[in-house]
Motif scaffolding. Structure first.
Motif, short mmCIF file in Angstrom:
data_model
loop_
_atom_site.label_atom_id
_atom_site.label_comp_id
_atom_site.label_asym_id
_atom_site.label_seq_id
_atom_site.Cartn_x
_atom_site.Cartn_y
_atom_site.Cartn_z
N LYS A 1 34.60 48.44 37.60
CA LYS A 1 35.79 48.48 38.44
C LYS A 1 36.29 47.07 38.74
CE LYS A 1 34.98 52.92 40.76
NZ LYS A 1 34.66 53.58 42.06
N GLY A 2 35.34 46.14 38.94
CA GLY A 2 35.73 44.76 39.16
C GLY A 2 36.40 44.17 37.95
N LYS A 3 35.84 44.42 36.80
CA LYS A 3 36.42 43.90 35.55
C LYS A 3 37.82 44.47 35.33
CE LYS A 3 35.11 43.03 30.78
NZ LYS A 3 33.97 42.72 29.94
N TRP A 4 37.97 45.77 35.58
CA TRP A 4 39.27 46.43 35.39
C TRP A 4 40.32 45.84 36.33
CZ3 TRP A 4 41.92 49.34 32.17
CH2 TRP A 4 43.05 50.02 32.64
N ASN A 5 39.98 45.67 37.60
CA ASN A 5 40.96 45.13 38.56
C ASN A 5 41.29 43.67 38.27
OD1 ASN A 5 41.79 47.08 40.85
ND2 ASN A 5 39.61 47.51 40.53
N GLY A 6 40.34 42.93 37.73
CA GLY A 6 40.64 41.56 37.32
C GLY A 6 41.68 41.52 36.22
N ILE A 7 41.54 42.39 35.24
CA ILE A 7 42.51 42.47 34.14
C ILE A 7 43.88 42.86 34.66
CG2 ILE A 7 43.12 43.78 32.05
CD1 ILE A 7 40.07 43.99 31.52
N ARG A 8 43.90 43.68 35.72
CA ARG A 8 45.17 44.21 36.26
C ARG A 8 45.76 43.32 37.36
NH1 ARG A 8 46.91 47.23 32.27
NH2 ARG A 8 45.08 48.09 31.27
N TRP A 9 45.37 42.05 37.41
CA TRP A 9 45.95 41.08 38.34
C TRP A 9 45.69 41.44 39.80
CZ3 TRP A 9 49.65 37.03 36.78
CH2 TRP A 9 49.81 36.93 35.40
N LYS A 10 44.50 41.95 40.08
CA LYS A 10 44.13 42.28 41.46
C LYS A 10 42.82 41.56 41.79
CE LYS A 10 46.34 46.83 41.17
NZ LYS A 10 46.13 48.30 41.19
N PRO A 11 42.88 40.21 41.94
CA PRO A 11 41.65 39.43 42.06
C PRO A 11 40.84 39.72 43.31
CG PRO A 11 43.57 38.06 42.52
CD PRO A 11 44.09 39.36 41.97
N ASP A 12 41.49 40.02 44.44
CA ASP A 12 40.74 40.29 45.66
C ASP A 12 39.92 41.58 45.54
OD1 ASP A 12 41.78 38.01 46.81
OD2 ASP A 12 43.45 39.06 47.77
N ILE A 13 40.54 42.62 44.99
CA ILE A 13 39.82 43.88 44.79
C ILE A 13 38.72 43.68 43.75
CG2 ILE A 13 40.04 46.28 44.02
CD1 ILE A 13 42.95 46.19 45.00
N ALA A 14 39.03 42.93 42.69
CA ALA A 14 38.03 42.66 41.65
C ALA A 14 36.81 41.96 42.24
CB ALA A 14 38.64 41.80 40.55
N GLU A 15 37.04 40.97 43.10
CA GLU A 15 35.92 40.23 43.67
C GLU A 15 35.07 41.14 44.57
OE1 GLU A 15 34.77 36.18 46.13
OE2 GLU A 15 36.83 36.46 45.40
N GLU A 16 35.71 42.03 45.33
CA GLU A 16 34.95 42.96 46.18
C GLU A 16 33.99 43.80 45.34
OE1 GLU A 16 37.45 45.38 48.57
OE2 GLU A 16 38.51 43.68 49.49
N TYR A 17 34.48 44.34 44.24
CA TYR A 17 33.64 45.19 43.39
C TYR A 17 32.52 44.38 42.73
CZ TYR A 17 36.49 49.42 43.76
OH TYR A 17 37.12 50.55 44.22
N ARG B 1 25.65 39.90 34.10
CA ARG B 1 27.06 40.06 33.72
C ARG B 1 27.98 40.10 34.93
NH1 ARG B 1 28.35 43.22 28.15
NH2 ARG B 1 26.85 42.09 26.85
N ALA B 2 27.49 40.60 36.04
CA ALA B 2 28.32 40.61 37.25
C ALA B 2 28.58 39.18 37.73
CB ALA B 2 27.66 41.43 38.34
N TYR B 3 27.55 38.33 37.69
CA TYR B 3 27.75 36.92 38.04
C TYR B 3 28.73 36.25 37.07
CZ TYR B 3 23.71 36.97 41.24
OH TYR B 3 22.84 37.22 42.27
N ALA B 4 28.57 36.55 35.78
CA ALA B 4 29.43 35.93 34.77
C ALA B 4 30.88 36.37 34.92
CB ALA B 4 28.92 36.28 33.37
N GLU B 5 31.09 37.64 35.22
CA GLU B 5 32.45 38.14 35.39
C GLU B 5 33.09 37.57 36.66
OE1 GLU B 5 35.68 39.94 33.83
OE2 GLU B 5 33.69 39.92 32.90
N LEU B 6 32.28 37.45 37.73
CA LEU B 6 32.79 36.84 38.97
C LEU B 6 33.14 35.38 38.72
CD1 LEU B 6 33.41 37.16 41.98
CD2 LEU B 6 31.00 36.67 42.46
#
Length: 380
Positions: A76-92, A105-110
């Motif tokens: 969900k974090g990865k998906w929201n990052g792609i969709r220009w929603k960085p705050d939601i992405a970071e929460e996930y 991978r969660a650390y790497a994606e963050l």
């Protein structure tokens, strides 16, 4: 995929990519006790339907985490990052790390999210890049053989002036038999000769011909290499796979360089419409959106409107921070030599080893600066 209570429904379709013909489809339904078990079952059944066993078709997938809830939060974090929603992405992504503190991978994606916060949003480089590097270091400590983590580490270590380590990781990925296209797309973000980046992206496309971002990124590098006809083929393939303003924007750029002005303007207008909708829908101005709207308006001949947006960006920069990358885009659209050069220098000072000299030196967007001594000195 569709979720309901503790069940997941997976809808699979097999298409012949050369004809877009549906060859096979199936719907699977499972209890969602272990997401990885669901993936394995679907993979086995799909592989059987196309005449392979999973052992023949690919090496065993690395299990990034044993915690299904952490994996779902990560996706969900990865998906929201792609969709220009960085705050939601970071929460996930932080939720994924809390659920599994060893989830590399969660650390790497963050980490990647922080890199893009610096490049596209309002986080100053001196604040965001150290966080980015620390997160990548943690990911690499946990999983030094994970291709996704390796690629992100190779990218981050350049910024940390660890060039030898970065080159060694990159060599391992290029020479190894890895099957994850996103790793090669990430490697293509590292400053390097155009031919090398193009080769990496072709490898990503060989692994995943239906990845729109592999085609789109390849088109960017082909534009940089001034191979406009092939760039158009690649961006058109990306457009077939995903309707996205970044793809429309790039297609407009390529068509303009091919002299197909009216078609270019149509694509610029399509990108502009979506970006303006995003601006209206947001509770705050995203610098990258403002910069790209300004650039598109300049390309469409609406110079005064573009200049007003640049003034908005300058005012925003006085209040918070606007990355120099975005200011360069906006001023380059206006062909403003003095301010583009000033912001290019600010970009260089902020990014250091990460400043993409070869990209800027070769990209047609900066042709109007070629005769400027200050530009040539900066490129040297």
């Amino acid at each position: 995929m569709r979720f309901a209570d503790n069940r997941v429904k997976v809808i699979c379709e097999l298409l012949d990519a050369s004809t877009a013909t549906l060859r096979w489809s199936e719907v699977y339904s499972f209890e969602l006790e272990d997401i990885f078990e669901v993936q394995a079952k679907v993979a086995e059944q799909v592989a059987a339907n196309i005449g392979f066993t999973t052992a023949e078709s690919a090496p065993a997938m690395l299990a990034p985490t044993e915690n299904s809830a952490a994996y779902i939060a990560y996706m969900k974090g990865k998906w929201n990052g792609i969709r220009w929603k960085p705050d939601i992405a970071e929460e996930y992504l932080r939720e994924a790390i809390e659920l599994d503190p060893d989830y590399a991978r969660a650390y790497a994606e963050l980490a990647q999210l922080y890199y893009f916060r610096v490049d596209y949003y309002s986080l100053p480089a001196h604040v965001g890049i150290p966080i980015y590097v620390d997160l990548v270091n943690r990911a690499y400590e946990l999983a030094p053989d994970d291709p996704d983590v390796m690629a992100k580490a190779a990218m981050a270590f350049i910024q940390d002036n660890r060039h030898t380590e970065s080159a060694a990781i990159k060599s391992r990925l290029v020479e190894g038999n890895y099957t994850e296209p996103d790793a090669y797309i990430t490697l293509a973000l590292i400053p390097a000769p155009t031919t090398e980046q193009i080769s990496l992206l072709r490898r990503a496309i060989d692994l995943d011909p239906l990845n729109p971002w592999a085609h789109n990124t390849l088109a960017w590098h082909l534009l940089r290499a001034r191979e406009y006809e092939e760039a158009l083929v690649q961006v058109s393939r990306a457009e077939e796979l995903e309707l996205n303003p970044s793809i429309f924007y790039l297609k407009g750029e390529i068509l303009r360089h091919l002299g197909r002005t009216s078609e270019a303007e149509d694509y610029y207008q399509r990108a502009l419409g979506i970006m303006e909708q995003r601006r209206k829908a947001s509770s705050f101005d995203v610098p990258s959106v403002l910069a790209n709207i300004s650039y598109l308006r300049a390309m469409l001949g609406h110079r005064e409107e573009a200049m007003q947006l640049v003034r908005d960006l300058e005012a925003l920069n006085a209040e918070q921070h606007v990355g120099p990358t975005q200011m360069v885009i906006a001023y380059a659209g206006l062909k403003d030599v003095e301010n583009t050069l000033a912001w290019l220098e600010a970009w260089y000072n902020a990014y250091g080893a990460w400043f993409p000299v070869s990209f800027i030196e070769e990209h047609p967007r900066f042709d109007f600066l070629r005769g400027e001594p200050a530009f040539n000195n900066l490129m040297d």
